[in-house]
Design a protein around this motif. Structure first.
Motif, PDB file in Angstrom:
ATOM      1  N   SER A  21      11.561 -42.293 -71.074  1.00  0.00           N
ATOM      2  CA  SER A  21      10.600 -39.968 -70.809  1.00  0.00           C
ATOM      3  C   SER A  21      10.262 -40.096 -72.257  1.00  0.00           C
ATOM      4  N   ALA A  22      11.276 -40.106 -72.871  1.00  0.00           N
ATOM      5  CA  ALA A  22      10.867 -40.040 -74.161  1.00  0.00           C
ATOM      6  C   ALA A  22       9.940 -40.745 -74.732  1.00  0.00           C
ATOM      7  N   GLY A  24       6.218 -41.833 -74.920  1.00  0.00           N
ATOM      8  CA  GLY A  24       5.290 -41.343 -73.948  1.00  0.00           C
ATOM      9  C   GLY A  24       3.843 -41.684 -75.112  1.00  0.00           C
ATOM     10  N   LEU A  25       3.039 -40.332 -74.308  1.00  0.00           N
ATOM     11  CA  LEU A  25       1.762 -39.921 -75.406  1.00  0.00           C
ATOM     12  C   LEU A  25       2.007 -39.390 -76.527  1.00  0.00           C
ATOM     13  N   GLY A  26       3.599 -38.632 -76.264  1.00  0.00           N
ATOM     14  CA  GLY A  26       4.029 -37.784 -77.670  1.00  0.00           C
ATOM     15  C   GLY A  26       3.789 -39.271 -78.691  1.00  0.00           C
ATOM     16  N   ASN A  27       4.500 -40.532 -78.086  1.00  0.00           N
ATOM     17  CA  ASN A  27       5.158 -41.593 -79.906  1.00  0.00           C
ATOM     18  C   ASN A  27       3.483 -42.088 -79.608  1.00  0.00           C
ATOM     19  N   TYR A 108      -0.339 -33.609 -68.398  1.00  0.00           N
ATOM     20  CA  TYR A 108      -0.294 -34.760 -68.740  1.00  0.00           C
ATOM     21  C   TYR A 108      -0.454 -36.063 -67.326  1.00  0.00           C
ATOM     22  N   PHE A 225       8.544 -31.749 -78.431  1.00  0.00           N
ATOM     23  CA  PHE A 225       7.812 -33.116 -76.746  1.00  0.00           C
ATOM     24  C   PHE A 225       8.433 -34.565 -76.861  1.00  0.00           C
ATOM     25  N   SER A 226       8.479 -34.760 -78.388  1.00  0.00           N
ATOM     26  CA  SER A 226       9.021 -36.447 -77.734  1.00  0.00           C
ATOM     27  C   SER A 226      10.361 -36.383 -77.419  1.00  0.00           C
ATOM     28  N   SER A 228      11.786 -34.945 -75.307  1.00  0.00           N
ATOM     29  CA  SER A 228      11.142 -33.928 -73.818  1.00  0.00           C
ATOM     30  C   SER A 228      12.994 -32.919 -73.268  1.00  0.00           C
ATOM     31  N   MET A 334       9.382 -36.374 -65.692  1.00  0.00           N
ATOM     32  CA  MET A 334       8.811 -34.954 -65.447  1.00  0.00           C
ATOM     33  C   MET A 334       9.164 -34.698 -64.401  1.00  0.00           C
TER      34      MET A 334
HETATM   35  N1  PHE Z   1       8.045 -37.112 -74.017  1.00  0.00           N
HETATM   36  C1  PHE Z   1       7.220 -37.649 -73.548  1.00  0.00           C
HETATM   37  C2  PHE Z   1       6.070 -37.756 -74.351  1.00  0.00           C
HETATM   38  O1  PHE Z   1       6.377 -37.996 -75.702  1.00  0.00           O
HETATM   39  C3  PHE Z   1       6.672 -36.345 -73.092  1.00  0.00           C
HETATM   40  C4  PHE Z   1       7.893 -35.469 -72.522  1.00  0.00           C
HETATM   41  C5  PHE Z   1       8.054 -34.658 -72.246  1.00  0.00           C
HETATM   42  C6  PHE Z   1       8.422 -36.707 -71.230  1.00  0.00           C
HETATM   43  C7  PHE Z   1       8.974 -34.078 -71.490  1.00  0.00           C
HETATM   44  C8  PHE Z   1       9.382 -35.497 -69.807  1.00  0.00           C
HETATM   45  C9  PHE Z   1       9.186 -34.117 -70.096  1.00  0.00           C
HETATM   46  O2  PHE Z   1       5.068 -37.884 -74.159  1.00  0.00           O
END
Ligand code: PHE
Length: 449
Positions: A21-22, A24-27, A108, A225-226, A228, A334
């Motif tokens: 979950s953590a 993702g595109l954020g990283n 997303y 965000f990262s 979650s 999500m």
């Molecule tokens: N953490 C995920 C990312 O880095 C995004 C995310 C946000 C997932 C909120 C779940 C809830 O891309």
């Protein structure tokens, strides 16, 4: 109440799911581009501090709320409430998180759809379908709707199967694939001309920027965000952890994996940009800043892959599969937030609830796609810059001010009997009560100016 809720079958199952979950595109996209546009290693430095000092304590608060309540976000928070006022507050915070998760998924899913379409492009080229290759990477209403639908279908497919058979099983398969692909790509990019210059830009800090308020705000937003946070996702994942597990160390391991993968992604993306430059691709915008955001992922990197000939087809394919996999392990979390809420509060069967909510969120995505220019930014800002910090802050307030200290201790002690004498217990309760909410509020209020 629904009958059996499901539980992660092993600690590694939880770690993979929560890290999934953590990460993702954020990283893989957000972190490197923020780093590139915020003074390189100075940003990395601030990010690391904020991730461990601010995001990790808030992350622990959410996991603990879930494991204590053994239920979706609203029910879990209400179990900690003692008065009617608390219960109403619990509803606002829990339901706010569920809505925030749905909003994030609605945009997303569109971006993840683009990642899938860019993964298909090299395949189409390879089989000689040049026209289709061009179509999948050109902006169009049909392309956007089609690929968002494909991505949502995969997300629904996993979540319909529940905790063990869906989330855990798929996270355990996809996370090693993601890490393997990432390392392979880094290894390859490092052999190319220009990579060492990129490495320099990534790892040499411009310390004059460390206290820049803009940088602090971006780093905090990125860290929240990262992990979650503020979306009910970690509350629900926490609720699926067995009472025998040591939550303090599990939470720390997930944070460490999340931060390490962000760091690794920087080792891939920033050197790749300089490799692209060595190949004659422009990597600086007109104002002299590095190209970031969609320009980087959908223009600079594909231009780089083009310069690599047939090897570029494979590298491009691997890169966009990596992005799609990272997005999928996040999007399932999500969807789980709202689904668990509906299943447990409204007694609806999981498969039905998943399909229904998945389709509803898909329609929200179609709404965004129809006004892409304005809506994508609007929804992303609303959910990630307002929703997430506010709800994460309120979760800390809940734990610090409403939950009984003795109950908190009991919850942390399960699976970790000696915690009472650890530094964690000496610092964290006080920290979550005062420091986290204040720090989040200060950074948030500053960002409104
Ligand atoms: N953490 C995920 C990312 O880095 C995004 C995310 C946000 C997932 C909120 C779940 C809830 O891309």
């Amino acid at each position: 109440m629904a009958t059996s809720r499901g539980e992660f079958s092993s600690r590694i199952g939880f770690i993979m799911a929560a890290a999934g979950s953590a990460v993702g595109l954020g990283n893989i996209w957000g972190f490197p581009t923020q780093t590139a546009s915020n003074g390189g290693a100075a940003f990395v430095f601030v990010y690391l501090i904020l991730a461990f000092c601010l995001a990790y304590p808030a992350f622990m608060a959410e996991l603990l709320i879930g494991r204590y309540g053994q239920a979706n976000a609203v029910t879990s928070l209400q179990k900690m409430s003692r008065t009617k006022g608390h219960k109403q507050f619990a509803f606002i915070v829990g339901f706010g998180g569920v809505v925030c998760a749905a909003l994030i998924l609605s945009f997303y899913g569109i971006i993840a759809g683009w990642m899938m379409s860019y993964a298909i492009e090299p395949v189409a080229h390879f089989i000689g379908a040049g026209n289709s290759a061009e179509w999948v990477v050109s902006q169009s209403l049909t392309r956007n709707i089609l690929f968002t639908a494909c991505f949502m279908f995969l997300t629904i497919f996993v979540i319909r199967r529940g905790v063990e058979d869906g989330i855990e099983k798929w996270s355990k398969r996809l996370m090693p694939l993601l890490i393997g692909l990432l390392i392979l790509l880094i290894g390859y990019v490092f052999t190319l001309e220009g990579a060492s210059e990129g490495l320099n830009a990534y790892l040499n800090p411009d310390f004059s920027r460390v206290l820049d308020p803009g940088l602090l705000i971006s780093a905090m937003g990125q860290a929240f965000f990262s992990l979650s946070l503020g979306t009910s996702v970690m509350v629900i994942y926490g609720s699926y952890i067995s009472k025998k597990e040591n939550l303090v160390s599990l939470g720390a391991q997930v944070t460490l994996i999340d931060v390490s993968i962000a760091f690794l992604a920087g080792l891939l993306i920033i050197p790749a940009m300089y490799v692209a430059q060595a190949q004659g691709v422009a990597i600086f915008a007109d104002d002299g800043s590095l190209i970031s955001g969609s320009g980087l992922v959908f223009a600079v990197l594909p231009a780089l892959f083009d310069t690599m000939g047939s090897m570029g087809l494979m590298v491009g394919f691997a890169f966009f599969v990596l992005m799609s996999v990272a997005a999928l392990t996040s999007s399932i979390s999500m969807l789980e937030g709202p689904v668990s809420y509906v299943v447990e509060r409204h007694n609806i069967e999981r498969k039905k609830a998943t399909t229904f909510i998945g389709i509803l969120i898909f329609f929200m995505s179609v709404g965004i796609i129809s006004q892409l220019g304005v809506m994508l930014d609007f929804v992303a800002t609303l959910a990630t810059e307002y929703g997430q910090p506010i709800i994460a802050m309120l979760c800390c307030v809940f734990v610090g001010w409403i939950w009984h200290r003795n109950d908190i201790l009991k919850e942390i002690q399960s699976g970790n009997e000696k915690v009472e004498h650890s530094i964690f217990w000496k610092i964290w309760p006080w920290y979550t009560k005062f420091v986290c909410p204040t720090a989040i509020a200060i950074v948030f209020i500053h960002s409104l100016r």
